[in-house]
Design a protein around this motif. Sequence first.
Motif, short mmCIF file in Angstrom:
data_model
loop_
_atom_site.label_atom_id
_atom_site.label_comp_id
_atom_site.label_asym_id
_atom_site.label_seq_id
_atom_site.Cartn_x
_atom_site.Cartn_y
_atom_site.Cartn_z
N ARG A 65 42.79 46.55 41.01
CA ARG A 65 42.40 45.14 41.16
C ARG A 65 41.27 44.79 40.20
O ARG A 65 41.28 43.72 39.59
CB ARG A 65 41.96 44.85 42.60
CG ARG A 65 43.08 44.50 43.53
CD ARG A 65 42.58 43.95 44.85
NE ARG A 65 41.67 44.84 45.54
CZ ARG A 65 42.04 45.85 46.32
NH1 ARG A 65 43.32 46.11 46.48
NH2 ARG A 65 41.15 46.59 46.93
N ILE A 66 40.31 45.67 40.06
CA ILE A 66 39.19 45.42 39.14
C ILE A 66 39.69 45.30 37.71
O ILE A 66 39.32 44.38 36.98
CB ILE A 66 38.11 46.52 39.28
CG1 ILE A 66 37.41 46.39 40.63
CG2 ILE A 66 37.11 46.44 38.13
CD1 ILE A 66 36.54 47.58 40.98
N ARG A 67 40.56 46.23 37.30
CA ARG A 67 41.13 46.16 35.94
C ARG A 67 41.91 44.88 35.74
O ARG A 67 41.80 44.23 34.70
CB ARG A 67 42.02 47.38 35.67
CG ARG A 67 41.28 48.64 35.32
CD ARG A 67 42.21 49.72 34.77
NE ARG A 67 43.33 50.01 35.66
CZ ARG A 67 43.29 50.89 36.67
NH1 ARG A 67 42.18 51.52 36.95
NH2 ARG A 67 44.35 51.10 37.41
N ARG A 68 42.71 44.49 36.72
CA ARG A 68 43.51 43.27 36.62
C ARG A 68 42.60 42.05 36.51
O ARG A 68 42.81 41.17 35.67
CB ARG A 68 44.41 43.13 37.84
CG ARG A 68 45.31 41.88 37.78
CD ARG A 68 45.87 41.50 39.11
NE ARG A 68 44.79 41.08 39.99
CZ ARG A 68 44.73 41.36 41.29
NH1 ARG A 68 45.66 42.06 41.87
NH2 ARG A 68 43.71 40.92 42.02
N ASP A 69 41.56 42.01 37.33
CA ASP A 69 40.64 40.86 37.31
C ASP A 69 39.86 40.79 36.01
O ASP A 69 39.58 39.70 35.51
CB ASP A 69 39.69 40.90 38.50
CG ASP A 69 40.40 40.64 39.82
OD1 ASP A 69 41.57 40.20 39.80
OD2 ASP A 69 39.78 40.88 40.87
N VAL A 73 35.79 29.90 36.69
CA VAL A 73 36.97 30.02 37.53
C VAL A 73 37.90 31.05 36.92
O VAL A 73 38.16 31.06 35.72
CB VAL A 73 37.70 28.65 37.63
CG1 VAL A 73 38.99 28.80 38.41
CG2 VAL A 73 36.79 27.62 38.26
N LEU A 74 38.39 31.95 37.76
CA LEU A 74 39.33 32.98 37.32
C LEU A 74 40.74 32.39 37.30
O LEU A 74 41.20 31.81 38.26
CB LEU A 74 39.28 34.17 38.29
CG LEU A 74 40.22 35.32 38.02
CD1 LEU A 74 39.87 35.99 36.69
CD2 LEU A 74 40.12 36.35 39.14
N TRP A 75 41.40 32.54 36.17
CA TRP A 75 42.79 32.04 36.02
C TRP A 75 43.73 33.22 36.02
O TRP A 75 43.59 34.14 35.25
CB TRP A 75 42.93 31.26 34.72
CG TRP A 75 42.07 30.04 34.71
CD1 TRP A 75 40.81 29.93 34.22
CD2 TRP A 75 42.38 28.78 35.27
NE1 TRP A 75 40.31 28.69 34.42
CE2 TRP A 75 41.27 27.94 35.07
CE3 TRP A 75 43.48 28.26 35.92
CZ2 TRP A 75 41.25 26.63 35.50
CZ3 TRP A 75 43.46 26.95 36.33
CH2 TRP A 75 42.35 26.15 36.12
N HIS A 76 44.71 33.19 36.92
CA HIS A 76 45.72 34.26 36.98
C HIS A 76 46.90 33.89 36.11
O HIS A 76 47.30 32.74 36.04
CB HIS A 76 46.18 34.49 38.41
CG HIS A 76 45.09 35.04 39.27
ND1 HIS A 76 44.74 36.38 39.22
CD2 HIS A 76 44.27 34.46 40.17
CE1 HIS A 76 43.76 36.58 40.06
NE2 HIS A 76 43.44 35.44 40.65
N ARG A 77 47.41 34.88 35.45
CA ARG A 77 48.57 34.65 34.57
C ARG A 77 49.82 34.52 35.37
O ARG A 77 50.06 35.06 36.36
CB ARG A 77 48.74 35.82 33.61
CG ARG A 77 47.59 35.95 32.69
CD ARG A 77 47.78 37.13 31.80
NE ARG A 77 46.45 37.55 31.41
CZ ARG A 77 46.22 38.51 30.58
NH1 ARG A 77 47.18 39.18 30.05
NH2 ARG A 77 45.01 38.84 30.25
#
Length: 111
Positions: A93-97, A107-111
Amino acid sequence: MIIQTANWIGSTVTPESAYRAVAEQDSWRLSWLPDRALTPAQARAGMELDELLSDPAAVHDRRVQARVAACADHLGILREHAVILLAKRMAARIRRDQAAPHDHSGVLWHR
């Protein structure tokens, strides 16, 4: 705190969850132990185990550690195996984030 509905078990402490398997009656899966079919009681024990292991203040509490061992035993796994599986999920999860793009507002944007 564990939150449970008829088909899902979640937590206010951890992002992990358990869900009722669609194809199998009364069979549950944990997000962090997905290859193992579980009873409803085992799924709840898995969520409790995750919450207990997520509390750094409980590392030296013998009663909490006894409950950790009991939950792991109920799942049929070693406490150390649960720690490793949960740590690997947290690292992923940390790597993905960290890899997800951010805009300048924070703001975090998810692909």
